[in-house]
Design a protein around this motif. Structure first.
Motif, PDB file in Angstrom:
ATOM      1  N   THR A 131       0.806  -1.223   0.000  1.00  0.00           N
ATOM      2  CA  THR A 131       0.000   0.000   0.000  1.00  0.00           C
ATOM      3  C   THR A 131       0.840   1.275   0.000  1.00  0.00           C
ATOM      4  O   THR A 131       0.300   2.376  -0.098  1.00  0.00           O
ATOM      5  CB  THR A 131      -0.921   0.013   1.233  1.00  0.00           C
ATOM      6  OG1 THR A 131      -0.115  -0.010   2.424  1.00  0.00           O
ATOM      7  CG2 THR A 131      -1.855  -1.188   1.236  1.00  0.00           C
ATOM      8  N   TYR A 138     -10.654   0.311  -2.100  1.00  0.00           N
ATOM      9  CA  TYR A 138     -10.414  -1.125  -1.895  1.00  0.00           C
ATOM     10  C   TYR A 138     -11.739  -1.872  -1.738  1.00  0.00           C
ATOM     11  O   TYR A 138     -11.945  -2.929  -2.354  1.00  0.00           O
ATOM     12  CB  TYR A 138      -9.539  -1.335  -0.659  1.00  0.00           C
ATOM     13  CG  TYR A 138      -9.264  -2.793  -0.374  1.00  0.00           C
ATOM     14  CD1 TYR A 138      -8.212  -3.445  -0.985  1.00  0.00           C
ATOM     15  CD2 TYR A 138     -10.091  -3.521   0.494  1.00  0.00           C
ATOM     16  CE1 TYR A 138      -7.964  -4.793  -0.748  1.00  0.00           C
ATOM     17  CE2 TYR A 138      -9.857  -4.857   0.737  1.00  0.00           C
ATOM     18  CZ  TYR A 138      -8.794  -5.489   0.107  1.00  0.00           C
ATOM     19  OH  TYR A 138      -8.568  -6.829   0.343  1.00  0.00           O
ATOM     20  N   ILE A 198      -3.512  -6.535  -2.061  1.00  0.00           N
ATOM     21  CA  ILE A 198      -2.481  -5.497  -2.143  1.00  0.00           C
ATOM     22  C   ILE A 198      -1.522  -5.508  -0.958  1.00  0.00           C
ATOM     23  O   ILE A 198      -0.338  -5.215  -1.112  1.00  0.00           O
ATOM     24  CB  ILE A 198      -3.132  -4.107  -2.301  1.00  0.00           C
ATOM     25  CG1 ILE A 198      -2.079  -3.056  -2.667  1.00  0.00           C
ATOM     26  CG2 ILE A 198      -3.937  -3.717  -1.049  1.00  0.00           C
ATOM     27  CD1 ILE A 198      -2.647  -1.730  -3.102  1.00  0.00           C
ATOM     28  N   ALA A 199      -1.993  -5.865   0.223  1.00  0.00           N
ATOM     29  CA  ALA A 199      -1.137  -5.822   1.408  1.00  0.00           C
ATOM     30  C   ALA A 199      -0.191  -7.013   1.502  1.00  0.00           C
ATOM     31  O   ALA A 199       0.788  -6.964   2.247  1.00  0.00           O
ATOM     32  CB  ALA A 199      -1.983  -5.744   2.675  1.00  0.00           C
ATOM     33  N   ASP A 214      -2.265  -0.812   6.728  1.00  0.00           N
ATOM     34  CA  ASP A 214      -2.803  -1.879   5.891  1.00  0.00           C
ATOM     35  C   ASP A 214      -4.158  -2.357   6.409  1.00  0.00           C
ATOM     36  O   ASP A 214      -5.075  -2.631   5.627  1.00  0.00           O
ATOM     37  CB  ASP A 214      -1.822  -3.049   5.828  1.00  0.00           C
ATOM     38  CG  ASP A 214      -0.565  -2.711   5.039  1.00  0.00           C
ATOM     39  OD1 ASP A 214      -0.551  -1.651   4.386  1.00  0.00           O
ATOM     40  OD2 ASP A 214       0.395  -3.500   5.086  1.00  0.00           O
ATOM     41  N   ILE A 255      -6.865   0.122   5.518  1.00  0.00           N
ATOM     42  CA  ILE A 255      -7.161   0.139   4.085  1.00  0.00           C
ATOM     43  C   ILE A 255      -7.990  -1.068   3.666  1.00  0.00           C
ATOM     44  O   ILE A 255      -8.974  -0.934   2.925  1.00  0.00           O
ATOM     45  CB  ILE A 255      -5.851   0.221   3.268  1.00  0.00           C
ATOM     46  CG1 ILE A 255      -5.256   1.636   3.381  1.00  0.00           C
ATOM     47  CG2 ILE A 255      -6.097  -0.128   1.793  1.00  0.00           C
ATOM     48  CD1 ILE A 255      -3.894   1.797   2.738  1.00  0.00           C
TER      49      ILE A 255
END
Length: 538
Positions: free
Chosen positions: A233, A285, A294-295, A496, A499
């Motif tokens: 991220t 997200y 993504i993380a 993270d 998000i």
């Protein structure tokens, strides 16, 4: 230099011209400096009248040939009369080998490309193991001295809290704008197919991502497009933070900038604007507009998607260089909810500053500072990156240079990096010296990258606003290391979680309270002390 993510940290600087108040200020001498300088020519070649041998240790990348047989060093020895006896280690083993040398006192005259931390520079400098170079720079490094005079941030960034300079750095030419930029790349073909223009604000950005996700822009009838594709991220936070007025001194000190109005240190990840930014990214997200892993996604997974042309936005260098995917353009700088439209995801011109160090075993420091200074000047930079005319590179009538076909299209199937590394050491980006656009042939030097940087120019921080990474006293560094390990690890973990939704934004106050319990006030005080020294330094 092969991956932009590897250099985050890197880069931009004060472009204002100022008069340096003398490199000898606060400097010191190595033992017997007067005797050491005997036989050293102040200008021209050779550097020393009688041949000398210097023992040196360096890290290298796997592709590099034996440095003791490498043409770069053999040719430079002919010019200088200085023979380097190289001991090298692969970069992955650098830290262990370097620490063993220091612990056993078996260290050499010279450490090259060894990436000592700032805390180690200061520690060994105070102990007298690393020589202060201030006066040697003043007398024997005209190229570096000129750069320090032109760009004062260089001197500020390499000077330790005691006023001494114990190492010479990797520098990136402030005029080489594209090497400092980390803006993501958007697939223009998809914009055209969907009838979209490049976004100018956060609402348009979200609408574009949604169209990429739902509009089947690759035309295969499958919902396989990834609107935003990136590893971690950090990239999207970095890209958007200037739109929320965050990071107003660049990226070299990642977690701090200054509070608007007061000018005092602000811890960015505890600011209400940072919360607002995370809320916006979380919505992206939640709506499926970001890579859903993504993380935790691995770079090879994103690389596979990128090579297949499935990424609407690439959070990396130009996809033409890494995925063989043409037709991407840099994303514009977006206007945020409070009117901010700044590009702040940019570093200083200082790379690692601990890349050239002379120890107390060095017999002729003056000669070796002259030896290194060549690579901060035009002629030396050209040789370091390009090699030799008609041998490794060709030169056009307009002065532009490129590698010969035997390197660009190697008959043995070597990549460009591998082929270049049979002669030179720059591939991998691990060296002291000065990186200029005219001679650097990595992705950041591509015409598309240059155009990308020009697009962002109107919204970039002013050069004098951009900080280098700060230097700390030994006591500050010891305390900060403990504080930062807890605080910054927690910030990354919670960033993270916020998000991807593993932690609701209703936990924000608890998050800030936890940071305060971890010693955030003291963390900020240490940075404030470093900022105060930086602001007062000449």
């Amino acid at each position: 230099m092969k991956r932009k993510r590897a250099m985050k940290l890197v880069l931009a600087c004060a472009l204002t011209t100022a008069v340096l108040s003398g490199c000898s200020s606060g400097g010191g001498k190595g033992a017997g400096e007067g005797a050491e300088a005997k036989g050293v020519n102040a200008t021209g070649f050779p550097i020393v009248q009688e041949p000398v041998t210097v023992n040196a240790f360096a890290a290298k990348f796997f592709a590099n040939a034996d440095w003791n047989k490498l043409k770069l060093w053999q040719e430079y020895e002919k010019k200088t009369n200085i023979h380097i006896n190289w001991e090298t280690v692969q970069k992955d083993a650098l830290k262990e080998k370097r620490n063993l040398l220091m612990a056993s006192s078996g260290y050499p005259d010279l450490f090259y490309a060894s990436a000592f931390s700032k805390s180690d520079l200061f520690k060994y400098g105070k102990q007298g193991v690393f020589l202060p170079l201030n006066e040697y720079i003043d007398q024997y490094a005209p190229n570096l001295k000129a750069l320090m005079e032109k760009y004062p941030v260089i001197k500020k960034g390499i000077t330790m809290p005691d006023g001494k300079i114990y190492s010479l750095p990797t520098l990136y030419d402030p005029e080489f704008r594209s090497v400092f930029f980390n803006t993501p790349w958007v697939k223009t073909e998809w914009l055209t197919k969907l009838g979209l223009k490049e976004p100018t604000n956060l609402d348009e950005f979200a609408a574009m991502l949604k169209a990429f996700k739902q509009g089947d822009p690759n035309g295969n009838g499958k919902p396989d497009e990834i609107a935003w594709g990136g590893v971690g991220t950090t990239g999207i936070v970095g890209y958007l933070r200037g739109s929320f007025g965050l990071g107003n001194h660049g990226n070299a000190n990642q977690y701090v900038d200054t509070e608007p109005g007061s000018g005092k240190i602000r811890f960015v990840p505890a600011d209400p604007r940072y919360k607002e930014m995370l809320e916006y990214i979380h919505k992206l997200y939640k709506d499926g507009l970001l890579e859903q892993d993504i993380a935790s996604v691995k770079s090879e997974e994103i690389d596979a998607k990128g090579t297949a042309g499935l990424l609407g936005i690439v959070d990396n260098v130009d996809p033409a260089a890494i995925y063989n995917q043409k037709g991407y353009a840099g994303l514009p700088v977006l206007k945020g909810p409070h009117g901010d439209q700044l590009y702040t995801y940019i570093g200083s011109p200082l790379g690692n500053i601990g890349m050239f160090i002379l120890t107390d075993k060095a017999k002729n420091p003056a000669a070796m500072v002259r030896w290194m200074d060549y690579f901060y000047g035009e002629e030396g930079i050209k040789m370091f990156f390009m090699g030799w005319k008609d041998d490794t590179y060709k030169e056009e009538s307009d002065g532009t240079v490129d590698y010969v076909d035997a390197i660009k299209n190697n008959k043995d199937g070597l990549s460009l990096d591998q082929a270049v590394s049979q002669y030179l050491i720059w591939p991998g980006g691990y060296y002291p010296g000065f990186v200029k656009q005219a001679y650097f042939k990595g992705a950041e030097g591509l015409p598309t990258s240059v155009e990308n940087s020009k697009k962002a120019d109107p919204h970039v921080l002013k050069p004098e606003e951009i900080w280098p990474a700060f230097n700390f006293t030994t006591e500050e560094q010891q305390e900060l290391t403990t504080l930062a390990n807890d605080i910054e690890t927690y910030v990354t973990e919670m960033r993270d979680k916020f998000i991807v939704g593993d932690a609701p934004m209703s936990q924000w106050d608890d998050y800030v309270a936890t940071l305060n319990k971890m010693g955030l006030d003291r963390y900020k005080q240490i940075y404030q002390a470093a900022l105060d020294r930086y602001s007062k330094s000449s």
